[in-house]
Design a protein around this motif. Sequence first.
Motif, PDB file in Angstrom:
ATOM      1  N   ASN A  52      28.996  47.459  52.013  1.00 24.88           N
ATOM      2  CA  ASN A  52      28.495  47.086  53.341  1.00 24.88           C
ATOM      3  C   ASN A  52      29.613  46.752  54.312  1.00 24.88           C
ATOM      4  O   ASN A  52      29.346  46.338  55.427  1.00 24.88           O
ATOM      5  CB  ASN A  52      27.544  45.893  53.226  1.00 24.88           C
ATOM      6  CG  ASN A  52      26.334  46.227  52.390  1.00 24.88           C
ATOM      7  OD1 ASN A  52      25.748  47.291  52.540  1.00 24.88           O
ATOM      8  ND2 ASN A  52      25.984  45.332  51.483  1.00 24.88           N
ATOM      9  N   PHE A  53      30.877  46.913  53.875  1.00 24.03           N
ATOM     10  CA  PHE A  53      32.040  46.577  54.709  1.00 24.03           C
ATOM     11  C   PHE A  53      31.898  45.185  55.329  1.00 24.03           C
ATOM     12  O   PHE A  53      32.076  44.989  56.520  1.00 24.03           O
ATOM     13  CB  PHE A  53      32.275  47.616  55.813  1.00 24.03           C
ATOM     14  CG  PHE A  53      32.707  48.944  55.289  1.00 24.03           C
ATOM     15  CD1 PHE A  53      33.976  49.122  54.782  1.00 24.03           C
ATOM     16  CD2 PHE A  53      31.838  50.020  55.316  1.00 24.03           C
ATOM     17  CE1 PHE A  53      34.378  50.350  54.293  1.00 24.03           C
ATOM     18  CE2 PHE A  53      32.237  51.256  54.827  1.00 24.03           C
ATOM     19  CZ  PHE A  53      33.514  51.418  54.316  1.00 24.03           C
ATOM     20  N   GLN A  54      31.570  44.195  54.471  1.00 22.58           N
ATOM     21  CA  GLN A  54      31.348  42.834  54.947  1.00 22.58           C
ATOM     22  C   GLN A  54      32.556  42.321  55.730  1.00 22.58           C
ATOM     23  O   GLN A  54      33.705  42.580  55.360  1.00 22.58           O
ATOM     24  CB  GLN A  54      31.059  41.900  53.769  1.00 22.58           C
ATOM     25  CG  GLN A  54      30.599  40.526  54.157  1.00 22.58           C
ATOM     26  CD  GLN A  54      29.299  40.536  54.957  1.00 22.58           C
ATOM     27  OE1 GLN A  54      28.385  41.275  54.650  1.00 22.58           O
ATOM     28  NE2 GLN A  54      29.250  39.746  55.996  1.00 22.58           N
ATOM     29  N   LEU A  55      32.289  41.597  56.800  1.00 23.61           N
ATOM     30  CA  LEU A  55      33.335  41.037  57.648  1.00 23.61           C
ATOM     31  C   LEU A  55      34.112  39.956  56.904  1.00 23.61           C
ATOM     32  O   LEU A  55      33.542  39.159  56.165  1.00 23.61           O
ATOM     33  CB  LEU A  55      32.715  40.435  58.908  1.00 23.61           C
ATOM     34  CG  LEU A  55      33.685  39.763  59.872  1.00 23.61           C
ATOM     35  CD1 LEU A  55      34.558  40.797  60.547  1.00 23.61           C
ATOM     36  CD2 LEU A  55      32.927  38.947  60.896  1.00 23.61           C
ATOM     37  N   ILE A  56      35.430  39.941  57.114  1.00 23.77           N
ATOM     38  CA  ILE A  56      36.303  38.869  56.640  1.00 23.77           C
ATOM     39  C   ILE A  56      37.020  38.328  57.869  1.00 23.77           C
ATOM     40  O   ILE A  56      37.736  39.060  58.552  1.00 23.77           O
ATOM     41  CB  ILE A  56      37.328  39.364  55.606  1.00 23.77           C
ATOM     42  CG1 ILE A  56      36.626  39.966  54.392  1.00 23.77           C
ATOM     43  CG2 ILE A  56      38.264  38.224  55.190  1.00 23.77           C
ATOM     44  CD1 ILE A  56      37.569  40.654  53.417  1.00 23.77           C
ATOM     45  N   ALA A  57      36.802  37.049  58.154  1.00 25.97           N
ATOM     46  CA  ALA A  57      37.421  36.422  59.319  1.00 25.97           C
ATOM     47  C   ALA A  57      38.695  35.709  58.887  1.00 25.97           C
ATOM     48  O   ALA A  57      38.690  34.975  57.903  1.00 25.97           O
ATOM     49  CB  ALA A  57      36.442  35.439  59.953  1.00 25.97           C
ATOM     50  N   LYS A  58      39.791  35.947  59.614  1.00 25.77           N
ATOM     51  CA  LYS A  58      41.091  35.342  59.303  1.00 25.77           C
ATOM     52  C   LYS A  58      41.698  34.795  60.589  1.00 25.77           C
ATOM     53  O   LYS A  58      41.879  35.540  61.552  1.00 25.77           O
ATOM     54  CB  LYS A  58      42.045  36.381  58.705  1.00 25.77           C
ATOM     55  CG  LYS A  58      41.595  36.958  57.388  1.00 25.77           C
ATOM     56  CD  LYS A  58      42.617  37.976  56.902  1.00 25.77           C
ATOM     57  CE  LYS A  58      42.238  38.581  55.576  1.00 25.77           C
ATOM     58  NZ  LYS A  58      43.292  39.501  55.110  1.00 25.77           N
ATOM     59  N   PRO A  59      42.051  33.502  60.619  1.00 27.66           N
ATOM     60  CA  PRO A  59      42.585  32.903  61.848  1.00 27.66           C
ATOM     61  C   PRO A  59      43.936  33.470  62.268  1.00 27.66           C
ATOM     62  O   PRO A  59      44.722  33.932  61.443  1.00 27.66           O
ATOM     63  CB  PRO A  59      42.718  31.425  61.505  1.00 27.66           C
ATOM     64  CG  PRO A  59      42.391  31.277  60.084  1.00 27.66           C
ATOM     65  CD  PRO A  59      41.935  32.571  59.531  1.00 27.66           C
ATOM     66  N   ILE A  60      44.192  33.402  63.556  1.00 27.11           N
ATOM     67  CA  ILE A  60      45.471  33.807  64.133  1.00 27.11           C
ATOM     68  C   ILE A  60      46.097  32.580  64.776  1.00 27.11           C
ATOM     69  O   ILE A  60      45.397  31.787  65.415  1.00 27.11           O
ATOM     70  CB  ILE A  60      45.268  34.906  65.201  1.00 27.11           C
ATOM     71  CG1 ILE A  60      44.807  36.210  64.548  1.00 27.11           C
ATOM     72  CG2 ILE A  60      46.543  35.135  66.024  1.00 27.11           C
ATOM     73  CD1 ILE A  60      44.413  37.295  65.537  1.00 27.11           C
ATOM     74  N   ALA A  61      47.407  32.428  64.612  1.00 29.55           N
ATOM     75  CA  ALA A  61      48.136  31.325  65.248  1.00 29.55           C
ATOM     76  C   ALA A  61      49.323  31.889  66.010  1.00 29.55           C
ATOM     77  O   ALA A  61      50.134  32.636  65.458  1.00 29.55           O
ATOM     78  CB  ALA A  61      48.612  30.327  64.202  1.00 29.55           C
ATOM     79  N   ILE A  62      49.411  31.534  67.278  1.00 29.91           N
ATOM     80  CA  ILE A  62      50.536  31.938  68.119  1.00 29.91           C
ATOM     81  C   ILE A  62      51.295  30.667  68.465  1.00 29.91           C
ATOM     82  O   ILE A  62      50.739  29.768  69.106  1.00 29.91           O
ATOM     83  CB  ILE A  62      50.058  32.686  69.372  1.00 29.91           C
ATOM     84  CG1 ILE A  62      49.308  33.953  68.925  1.00 29.91           C
ATOM     85  CG2 ILE A  62      51.226  33.022  70.279  1.00 29.91           C
ATOM     86  CD1 ILE A  62      48.648  34.712  70.029  1.00 29.91           C
ATOM     87  N   GLY A  63      52.544  30.579  68.024  1.00 28.52           N
ATOM     88  CA  GLY A  63      53.338  29.370  68.171  1.00 28.52           C
ATOM     89  C   GLY A  63      53.740  29.069  69.605  1.00 28.52           C
ATOM     90  O   GLY A  63      53.688  29.921  70.487  1.00 28.52           O
ATOM     91  N   ALA A  64      54.170  27.830  69.794  1.00 26.03           N
ATOM     92  CA  ALA A  64      54.640  27.382  71.105  1.00 26.03           C
ATOM     93  C   ALA A  64      55.788  28.273  71.585  1.00 26.03           C
ATOM     94  O   ALA A  64      56.629  28.706  70.792  1.00 26.03           O
ATOM     95  CB  ALA A  64      55.106  25.929  71.022  1.00 26.03           C
ATOM     96  N   GLN A  65      55.810  28.556  72.858  1.00 26.07           N
ATOM     97  CA  GLN A  65      56.849  29.330  73.537  1.00 26.07           C
ATOM     98  C   GLN A  65      56.962  30.771  73.043  1.00 26.07           C
ATOM     99  O   GLN A  65      57.958  31.450  73.314  1.00 26.07           O
ATOM    100  CB  GLN A  65      58.199  28.631  73.444  1.00 26.07           C
ATOM    101  CG  GLN A  65      58.206  27.253  74.070  1.00 26.07           C
ATOM    102  CD  GLN A  65      59.565  26.611  73.983  1.00 26.07           C
ATOM    103  OE1 GLN A  65      60.544  27.170  74.482  1.00 26.07           O
ATOM    104  NE2 GLN A  65      59.632  25.453  73.364  1.00 26.07           N
ATOM    105  N   ALA A  66      55.955  31.254  72.328  1.00 26.76           N
ATOM    106  CA  ALA A  66      55.958  32.648  71.873  1.00 26.76           C
ATOM    107  C   ALA A  66      55.423  33.535  72.990  1.00 26.76           C
ATOM    108  O   ALA A  66      54.770  33.071  73.928  1.00 26.76           O
ATOM    109  CB  ALA A  66      55.097  32.794  70.627  1.00 26.76           C
ATOM    110  N   TRP A  67      55.706  34.826  72.882  1.00 23.72           N
ATOM    111  CA  TRP A  67      55.225  35.790  73.863  1.00 23.72           C
ATOM    112  C   TRP A  67      54.695  37.014  73.127  1.00 23.72           C
ATOM    113  O   TRP A  67      55.425  37.681  72.391  1.00 23.72           O
ATOM    114  CB  TRP A  67      56.354  36.187  74.809  1.00 23.72           C
ATOM    115  CG  TRP A  67      55.992  37.234  75.829  1.00 23.72           C
ATOM    116  CD1 TRP A  67      54.749  37.510  76.341  1.00 23.72           C
ATOM    117  CD2 TRP A  67      56.885  38.150  76.456  1.00 23.72           C
ATOM    118  NE1 TRP A  67      54.821  38.526  77.252  1.00 23.72           N
ATOM    119  CE2 TRP A  67      56.128  38.938  77.349  1.00 23.72           C
ATOM    120  CE3 TRP A  67      58.258  38.368  76.362  1.00 23.72           C
ATOM    121  CZ2 TRP A  67      56.683  39.939  78.126  1.00 23.72           C
ATOM    122  CZ3 TRP A  67      58.808  39.363  77.143  1.00 23.72           C
ATOM    123  CH2 TRP A  67      58.028  40.142  78.016  1.00 23.72           C
TER     124      TRP A  67
END
Length: 186
Positions: A122-137
């Motif tokens: 069923n191609f079940q969804l997998i949710a994975k958090p993203i983190a973008i650090g301070a002063q990153a671009w």
Amino acid sequence: MSILDARKSKPLEGGASFSLANRASRALWQVAWATLAAWTPPPLFGWRTALLRLFGAQIHPTARVYGKTRVWYPPNLIMDAHALLGPGVNCYNQAPITIGAKAVVSQGAHLCAGTHDINDPNFQLIAKPIAIGAQAWVAAEAFVGPGVSIGEGAVLGARGVAFRDIEPWAVYAGNPAKKLKDRPRF
């Protein structure tokens, strides 16, 4: 909680990936954003952040979100002081997306916090958090994949594609993104 904490994958159990209540709240959000914010001129950052907060986002008062930005689910958006989501950013946040202080996500970038289990019929969804650090671009039209952390002060160049973590204070570019050099610390 630090923006680089809590990076475990979270598979969603069988059936629909999201509850009816979740789907209804997202539909209400999309109507609210389209009618109250998407068309607003750039200087109305305060209005847009207030609307995002009303729908559950955790946004510092100095953070800026442009009207043409697309946020999939406000409760999964966390933005620190002076963080920026530029015009045309697609913040596809099935899992939390955290953007550190003074971090910039430029126009047309895509932050995608979900994938699918290719071993599930069923191609079940997998949710994975993203983190973008301070002063990153995250530069124009770059793609940040599920579960990726962009380190403090790091740069992902225009149209770069990150499926692995990016080291702090380094410059990456390409598809897949590769380290080009270190960046001076500020």
